[in-house]
Design a protein around this motif. Structure first.
Motif, mmCIF file in Angstrom:
data_model
loop_
_atom_site.group_PDB
_atom_site.id
_atom_site.type_symbol
_atom_site.label_atom_id
_atom_site.label_comp_id
_atom_site.label_asym_id
_atom_site.label_seq_id
_atom_site.Cartn_x
_atom_site.Cartn_y
_atom_site.Cartn_z
ATOM 1 N N GLY A 1 0.785 -1.225 0.000
ATOM 2 C CA GLY A 1 0.000 0.000 0.000
ATOM 3 C C GLY A 1 0.816 1.273 0.000
ATOM 4 O O GLY A 1 0.271 2.361 -0.136
ATOM 5 N N GLY A 2 2.113 1.155 0.129
ATOM 6 C CA GLY A 2 2.965 2.338 0.172
ATOM 7 C C GLY A 2 3.666 2.599 -1.145
ATOM 8 O O GLY A 2 3.489 1.877 -2.133
ATOM 9 N N ALA A 3 4.461 3.618 -1.142
ATOM 10 C CA ALA A 3 5.172 4.039 -2.349
ATOM 11 C C ALA A 3 6.243 3.048 -2.786
ATOM 12 O O ALA A 3 6.703 3.100 -3.922
ATOM 13 C CB ALA A 3 5.808 5.404 -2.119
ATOM 14 N N TRP B 1 -1.837 -0.194 -6.128
ATOM 15 C CA TRP B 1 -1.519 1.066 -5.469
ATOM 16 C C TRP B 1 -2.630 2.086 -5.694
ATOM 17 O O TRP B 1 -3.076 2.748 -4.747
ATOM 18 C CB TRP B 1 -0.173 1.590 -5.969
ATOM 19 N N LYS B 2 -3.122 2.192 -6.914
ATOM 20 C CA LYS B 2 -4.207 3.142 -7.207
ATOM 21 C C LYS B 2 -5.474 2.786 -6.429
ATOM 22 O O LYS B 2 -6.143 3.672 -5.875
ATOM 23 C CB LYS B 2 -4.512 3.167 -8.707
ATOM 24 N N LEU C 1 -5.753 1.144 -3.615
ATOM 25 C CA LEU C 1 -5.555 1.401 -2.200
ATOM 26 C C LEU C 1 -5.536 2.894 -1.890
ATOM 27 O O LEU C 1 -6.030 3.322 -0.832
ATOM 28 C CB LEU C 1 -4.263 0.730 -1.709
ATOM 29 N N GLN C 2 -5.024 3.688 -2.790
ATOM 30 C CA GLN C 2 -5.021 5.136 -2.594
ATOM 31 C C GLN C 2 -6.440 5.703 -2.634
ATOM 32 O O GLN C 2 -6.764 6.636 -1.897
ATOM 33 C CB GLN C 2 -4.140 5.825 -3.651
ATOM 34 N N ARG C 3 -7.294 5.121 -3.479
ATOM 35 C CA ARG C 3 -8.690 5.591 -3.580
ATOM 36 C C ARG C 3 -9.440 5.410 -2.264
ATOM 37 O O ARG C 3 -10.316 6.204 -1.941
ATOM 38 C CB ARG C 3 -9.430 4.855 -4.694
ATOM 39 N N ASP D 1 -7.918 5.346 0.699
ATOM 40 C CA ASP D 1 -7.052 5.897 1.743
ATOM 41 C C ASP D 1 -6.535 4.798 2.676
ATOM 42 O O ASP D 1 -6.537 4.936 3.892
ATOM 43 C CB ASP D 1 -7.793 6.986 2.533
ATOM 44 N N TYR D 2 -6.076 3.695 2.085
ATOM 45 C CA TYR D 2 -5.574 2.541 2.839
ATOM 46 C C TYR D 2 -4.281 2.889 3.556
ATOM 47 O O TYR D 2 -3.402 3.545 3.015
ATOM 48 C CB TYR D 2 -5.311 1.373 1.880
ATOM 49 N N ARG D 3 -4.188 2.425 4.787
ATOM 50 C CA ARG D 3 -2.924 2.524 5.525
ATOM 51 C C ARG D 3 -2.842 1.390 6.536
ATOM 52 O O ARG D 3 -3.834 1.010 7.145
ATOM 53 C CB ARG D 3 -2.750 3.886 6.175
ATOM 54 N N THR E 1 -8.849 2.944 6.633
ATOM 55 C CA THR E 1 -9.319 3.369 5.311
ATOM 56 C C THR E 1 -10.154 4.634 5.511
ATOM 57 O O THR E 1 -10.376 5.065 6.654
ATOM 58 C CB THR E 1 -10.197 2.296 4.628
#
Length: 144
Positions: free
Chosen positions: A41-43, A70-71, A73-75, A77-79, A105
């Motif tokens: 989920g990270g960069a 990645w996209k 999970l970014q939608r 706001d996964y962390r 999320t």
């Protein structure tokens, strides 16, 4: 002097040979899952893609899986808030690792058990499947 000149190339060859052996050491299933948990989920998701099978990536090329995942999970706001291994089992070229995880999320925080199934291919442990169980949603923090 001539003897020293002959020994130096031999020593260099031995040094490079042993370096290859050191790098050939395999990560354990638990180490693979911990690495995956740290980077998912990270960069730096490209750090973990080589620890996944084609089956895990739904037969997508590694680069496509990284970008698509990645996209997505970014939608939402996964962390990853927490992840620790609570159990593991190993049998020949198969392993299972259970992770106690807490994720966040846009919808709130969730506690869950993640069960990673790994297979060993070419002396390397790879994540082949992931199942999420015992999902507990923090309803107070969930925005509907």
């Amino acid at each position: 002097m001539k003897r020293a000149c002959r020994i130096i190339p031999i020593l260099l060859a031995l040094l490079f040979a042993t370096m290859g052996v050191c790098h050939a050491e395999e990560d354990s299933p638990v180490q693979v899952v911990e690495l995956f948990s740290a980077y998912y989920g990270g960069a730096n998701m490209d750090e973990i893609v080589d620890y996944t099978t084609e089956h895990f990536r739904a037969n997508r090329p590694k680069s496509v899986w990284i970008v698509d995942t990645w996209k997505a999970l970014q939608r939402i706001d996964y962390r990853r808030l927490h992840g620790s291994v609570i159990d593991s089992k190993l049998a020949d070229d198969r392993a299972a690792v259970i992770l106690d995880a807490k994720i966040g999320t846009a919808g709130g925080e969730t506690k869950q058990k993640e069960i990673y199934y790994l297979i060993k291919e070419d002396q390397k442990w790879l994540i082949d499947q992931l199942r999420v169980a015992d999902e507990e949603i923090d309803e107070e923090k969930t925005n509907l």
